[in-house]
Design an enzyme around this catalytic site. Structure first.
Site, PDB file in Angstrom:
ATOM      1  CG  HIS A 261      -1.750   1.267   1.244  1.00 44.53           C
ATOM      2  ND1 HIS A 261      -3.227   0.995   0.993  1.00 44.53           N
ATOM      3  CD2 HIS A 261      -1.500   2.430   1.885  1.00 44.53           C
ATOM      4  CE1 HIS A 261      -3.842   2.220   1.013  1.00 44.53           C
ATOM      5  NE2 HIS A 261      -2.868   3.008   1.759  1.00 44.53           N
ATOM      6  CD  GLU A 262       1.419   3.479   3.864  1.00 46.30           C
ATOM      7  OE1 GLU A 262       1.439   4.679   3.333  1.00 46.30           O
ATOM      8  OE2 GLU A 262       0.228   3.169   4.158  1.00 46.30           O
ATOM      9  CG  HIS A 265       0.243   6.033  -0.775  1.00 42.64           C
ATOM     10  ND1 HIS A 265      -0.613   6.771  -1.187  1.00 42.64           N
ATOM     11  CD2 HIS A 265      -0.127   5.793   0.332  1.00 42.64           C
ATOM     12  CE1 HIS A 265      -1.700   6.702  -0.715  1.00 42.64           C
ATOM     13  NE2 HIS A 265      -1.580   5.954   0.223  1.00 42.64           N
ATOM     14  CD  GLU A 292      -5.952   5.349   0.283  1.00 35.40           C
ATOM     15  OE1 GLU A 292      -5.096   6.296   0.390  1.00 35.40           O
ATOM     16  OE2 GLU A 292      -6.184   4.381   0.948  1.00 35.40           O
TER      17      GLU A 292
END
Lengths: 492, 492
Positions: A261-262, A265, A292
Site C-alpha cells: 500500500h505505502e 504511494h 489512494e
C-alpha cells in the site's frame, strides 16, 4: 513590475515552500519513528513555527502581487505553457488560502489539537460522551470554514475541495447510491465461512517486505522503510520518499499489504513532475483519491490478485518453509470476505460500505440534519443496515477512526474514490499491456510502473484527478467498473 | 518602547532561534544516519534556508533595538538578575554577528563547501596539491574574518573566540609550551611494547554500549543512540539529545569509548539550564573546550580508569565469555601508549602533542609566518620532533583531519583544553566525593553526574568556561594538573 521579476519571485517562494514542506515532513516522520517521547512539546512548537512560516509565504503580498500580475490577460499570454500552468495553480492556492482569516486558523488548530487528545482518551475508555463536546465544537468550526470558502452547490463541497478538488457532493452521492445496495449484495454473495490462519515470525515478515520492495524497484538511493504505529508515506524532498510499516504476530500478512500500500504511494511521490516543475506547486498529487488509487492498486488490484500469488507464493514458502497451505489457500486467505466492525480490517467489498456509512453521517452532520450527540446510535443502526453487524461499544463503533477528531471531514470518500479509480486503471492498463497477467506472474513490474508513471504520476497537479482519469481511462469516476471488477474477481 | 515589550520580543526571538536550531540539528542528524543518498542536494538547500533564517533573526533590527534598549544603564538595572544575564549574553552575540558583512558569509560558506569537497578528494588520493589552492583561499578569508571581529591582542584570538570565548593565544601558548616537552618525556617513559588484542563481535559491542548507557542513566525518554560514520552528539530540543557511534571489528572497544565520549556530551546537553533560561541563549555550553571536558571525563578519566575496569570487566566477560584476558590485561590494553601518526588513534598522552602540532601550525599560518604550501613538510618535521614518527604520505600527515577544510581554524585547542579541564575536575570532584573510587567500582555514577550538573552543566552560558572552572576547581586552565594526572595514572 516585469514578467521576469515576477516569475523569479514566485519561483523562489515556491522553492521555499517546497523545502519547508519537506522539513515539516521530516519533523513529522521523526516524531512517528524515532523521536524520544519527552521531545513532544518542543516538537509541536517546531512544527507550528514552520507551518506558520509556510502559510505566511503563501499569503505574502509579494506572492499575491506577482501572481495576480502574471495572471493579467496580456501577461499570461506571454508566458510559456509550463509557467502558465504554474501561475494558474499557484493563484488558485493563494486565493483559497486568503479566504481564511488568520484568527480562524488559530482557533481551528487549537480545537483540533484538543479534540484529538479527547478522542484518544474517549476511545481508550470507549466513552463517546468524553469526545462529544469537542466534536460539536469542530462541526461548528467546519461549518464556519465552509462559509469562508463559499463554493457553489452543496455545503459539503467546501470540505471535499480540500481533498478532492473538482469532485462534488452530487457526484459522490450518485456513485455511493449506486454502490450501496450492490456492495451489500456482493457481501451476502461472497461472504466466507472459512478462517484460515497463516503464521509468520516478525523476521519472516521483514524479509517478505524487503523482497517485495526490491521487486518494485524501490532501492535505498532515494527511499527507505521504517517502523511506526500507523503506517504512512511521506516525501521529504525530490529524491527522499519514506514509508513505514508495522509487524503484527496476530495479523502476519498485514505488514506485507501495508508495505505494498505505502509503496504505491511512494512510487507516485517519486515520479511526480521534475525539471521545470521540480520545486513548484505542480509537483504534487491533485487529490487524495488519486493518491489512494495508487496505494490500492498495488495493495489490492495487484497484491491480492491470483497472478500475484502465483509469483509470490514460492517466495513466501522459501522465507517460511513451515507454511502448510497451498497457493490456493493463501490466495483465498488474503481475499476472505467477512462482515467486520472495523474499517481497517475490512475486505475489498465491505470496506466501501464502511466509507458510505461515514459519508452519509458526515454530510448530514455538516448540513445540520443530525446532531453530533445522535451519532453513536445512527452509526450502529447504519452499520447493521449496511454491513449487518452492530457494534457493542463506542470503541468498535463511532470512535474507531481518528479522522473527525483531527477535523478531517470530507476525507473518507477519498478511500472509495481510490478503490474505484484503481479498478478503472486496471482495465485501462490491461488494454495497453496485453502481457500484464504474465508480467505480474513473473514479478516483473517495470511496464506496469511505467504505465502508471506515464498516465498518472507525471502530471502532478497539472490537472484535477477527474481530468487525469479522463485522459488515462476515458472517463471520470465510474463505480460500475469497480462493481465489475469485484464480480469478476470474487465470482471466480 | 516599554521594558515589558522589549523582553517579550527577545524572548520570542530566542525561542524561535532555539526551535530552528533544533530543526537544523534534526536535518543534520538525519543526513548522517538515515537519509537516502540522493537526497543530499535538497537537504543542503533545506539546511541553508533555515540557517539563513536563524541568522536573519539574530541580525534583525527588532532584536537589536530591543537588546540595546534593555542594555541602557537605567533599564538594565530594572531587570531581574536572570533577564540581565540573558540581555547581556544576547547583546554580545548580536554584536558579534553584526560585525560580519552578509556577502562575506556567503563567500566564506561557498569557499568552505568547495574546500571540504576538495579535501575529500585530496585525502582519498593522498595529494595535498589538490587541496592547496582551497586552503590558501580559506586562510585568506579567515584573515579577513579576523579583521571584522577586531579583538585586541594576537590575531588568532579572533578565531579562538568562536570556540573558546575568553581564552587568548597567550594563555594557550603558555599552557602548550609547558606541556610540549613534558608530554614528549612522558611518551618516552610510558611508551608500550605490548600489543594485546581483544576480539568482540559487533553484537557484543552493541550490548556493551547499551549496558553502559543504562548505568549512565541515559534512558529512552529523551535520548537515543544510532549509527553513523563519525560519532557525534546533537541536541534537537530540551528533552531530545542523540548520540551516534560506530562498530568496528578491527578496533572492538572503540564503540564503547566513543559511546562514553558522546554520552559525556549528552549528559551535559540534557542538563543545560531550563526554566526561565530554557529557550534562551543561556541554555548552551560556553565553549567547546568545556564541552569536550565532559566527553573526555567519561571517556578517559572514568572510562579508562582502573576502578572503572574493576566494575566493567565482569560485564565484558559476561557479554563475551570467550575473552581470555584478565582484568589487568584489559586495563593495560585500553591504556596502551604508542607513537601514532593519526590523532584520533592516539592515547591520552600523545593526543595532546598532536594538538600542539596543529596549534603551532595554524597560528603561524594565520599570522602569515608560514604559507599553506609549506605545510606538508612542516607537519612532517614537527611530527618527528614531537612524536617521533614521520608520515610517509599526505593522507596520514597533513590531510588526516577535515577541520581546516571546513574553515575550523582555532578549533583544535579545544580538545586539549577539554583534556586539561577534565583532569582538574577529577581532583576537585575527589575532594568533594570521598567515596568516588568505590562509586566507580560499583558502577554507581549518580553522585558523579550530580557533581558535574551542579558545578558545570547548570550554568549554561551564564559564565565563560574559565569562570566556571574557577568556581568549580578554584582556578582556570592549569596544565600542571593534567601532567600530574598523567604521571599518577601511568606511573602506577
Amino acid at each position: 513590475m516585469k514578467i521576469k521579476d515576477a516569475l523569479k519571485i514566485i519561483s523562489d517562494k515556491q522553492r521555499e515552500l517546497f523545502l519547508i514542506g519537506g522539513v515539516i515532513s521530516l519533523l513529522d516522520w521523526d516524531q512517528k519513528t524515532y523521536m524520544p517521547r519527552k521531545a513532544l512539546t518542543d516538537r509541536s512548537k517546531q512544527l507550528s513555527l514552520l507551518s506558520k512560516r509556510a502559510h505566511e509565504i503563501l499569503l505574502s503580498d509579494e506572492v499575491w502581487k506577482s501572481v495576480t500580475f502574471l495572471s493579467d490577460k496580456e501577461n499570461i499570454e506571454r508566458l510559456s505553457q509550463k509557467d502558465r500552468i504554474i501561475v494558474e495553480r499557484l493563484k488558485k492556492d493563494a486565493e483559497k488560502a486568503r479566504k481564511i482569516p488568520a484568527d480562524f486558523i488559530e482557533r481551528l488548530s487549537r480545537a483540533e489539537a484538543l479534540s484529538y487528545s479527547a478522542w484518544e482518551v474517549a476511545k481508550k475508555r470507549s466513552r463517546f460522551d468524553i469526545f462529544l463536546p469537542y466534536l460539536e465544537k469542530l462541526v461548528e468550526l467546519k461549518r464556519e470554514y465552509c462559509d469562508y470558502i463559499g463554493l457553489k452547490g452543496h455545503i459539503y463541497n467546501n470540505l471535499l475541495d480540500d481533498y478532492e478538488e473538482g469532485m462534488t457532493y452530487e457526484m459522490l452521492k450518485n456513485a455511493f447510491d449506486y454502490l450501496r445496495s450492490r456492495l451489500s449484495k456482493l457481501l451476502d454473495r461472497f461472504e466466507s465461512e472459512e478462517d484460515t490462519e497463516i503464521h509468520l515470525s516478525v523476521r519472516s515478515q521483514e524479509k517478505l517486505c524487503k523482497i517485495i520492495l526490491k521487486y518494485l524497484g524501490l532501492g535505498r538511493d532515494s527511499f527507505r522503510i521504517d517502523i511506526s504505529e500507523h503506517p504512512f508515506t511521506t516525501r521529504l524532498s525530490t529524491f527522499d520518499v519514506r514509508i513505514t510499516t508495522r509487524f503484527s504476530r496476530k495479523n502476519p500478512l498485514s505488514s506485507l499489504f501495508s508495505t505494498l500500500h505505502e509503496a504505491g504511494h511512494a512510487i507516485y511521490e517519486l515520479n511526480l513532475p521534475k525539471g521545470k516543475f521540480r520545486y513548484t506547486v505542480i509537483s504534487d498529487a491533485p487529490s487524495l483519491g488519486l493518491h489512494e488509487s495508487q496505494s490500492r492498486f498495488w495493495e489490492n488490484v495487484i497484491g491480492r490478485s491470483y497472478n500475484f500469488w502465483k509469483f509470490f507464493y514460492p517466495i513466501l514458502r522459501k522465507v517460511e518453509s513451515r507454511i502448510n497451505l497451498d497457493m490456493e489457500d493463501v490466495y483465498r486467505c488474503v481475499n476472505t470476505v467477512k462482515r467486520s466492525m472495523i474499517r481497517t480490517d475490512a475486505d475489498e467489498i465491505s470496506y466501501n460500505l464502511h466509507i458510505i456509512l461515514r459519508f452519509e453521517l458526515e454530510t448530514n452532520l455538516i448540513e445540520g440534519k443530525i446532531e453530533a450527540k445522535e451519532l453513536p446510535d445512527l452509526w450502529n443502526e447504519k452499520m447493521e443496515e449496511l454491513i449487518g453487524v452492530r457494534p457493542k461499544t463506542d470503541r468498535e463503533g463511532i470512535l474507531q477512526d481518528m479522522h473527525w477528531s483531527t477535523g478531517d471531514f470530507g476525507y473518507f470518500p477519498s478511500y472509495t474514490i481510490g478503490n474505484i479509480y484503481s479498478a478503472q486503471q486496471l482495465y485501462s492498463m490491461r488494454r495497453d499491456l496485453r502481457e500484464m497477467d504474465s508480467m505480474v506472474e513473473s514479478g516483473n513490474f517495470e511496464e506496469i510502473k511505467k504505465w502508471l508513471n506515464t498516465n498518472i504520476h507525471r502530471y502532478g497537479r497539472m490537472y484535477t484527478s477527474e481530468e487525469i482519469m479522463k485522459i488515462c481511462c476515458g472517463e471520470g469516476l465510474n463505480p460500475r467498473i469497480f462493481i465489475r471488477y469485484l464480480e469478476e474477481k470474487f465470482g471466480k
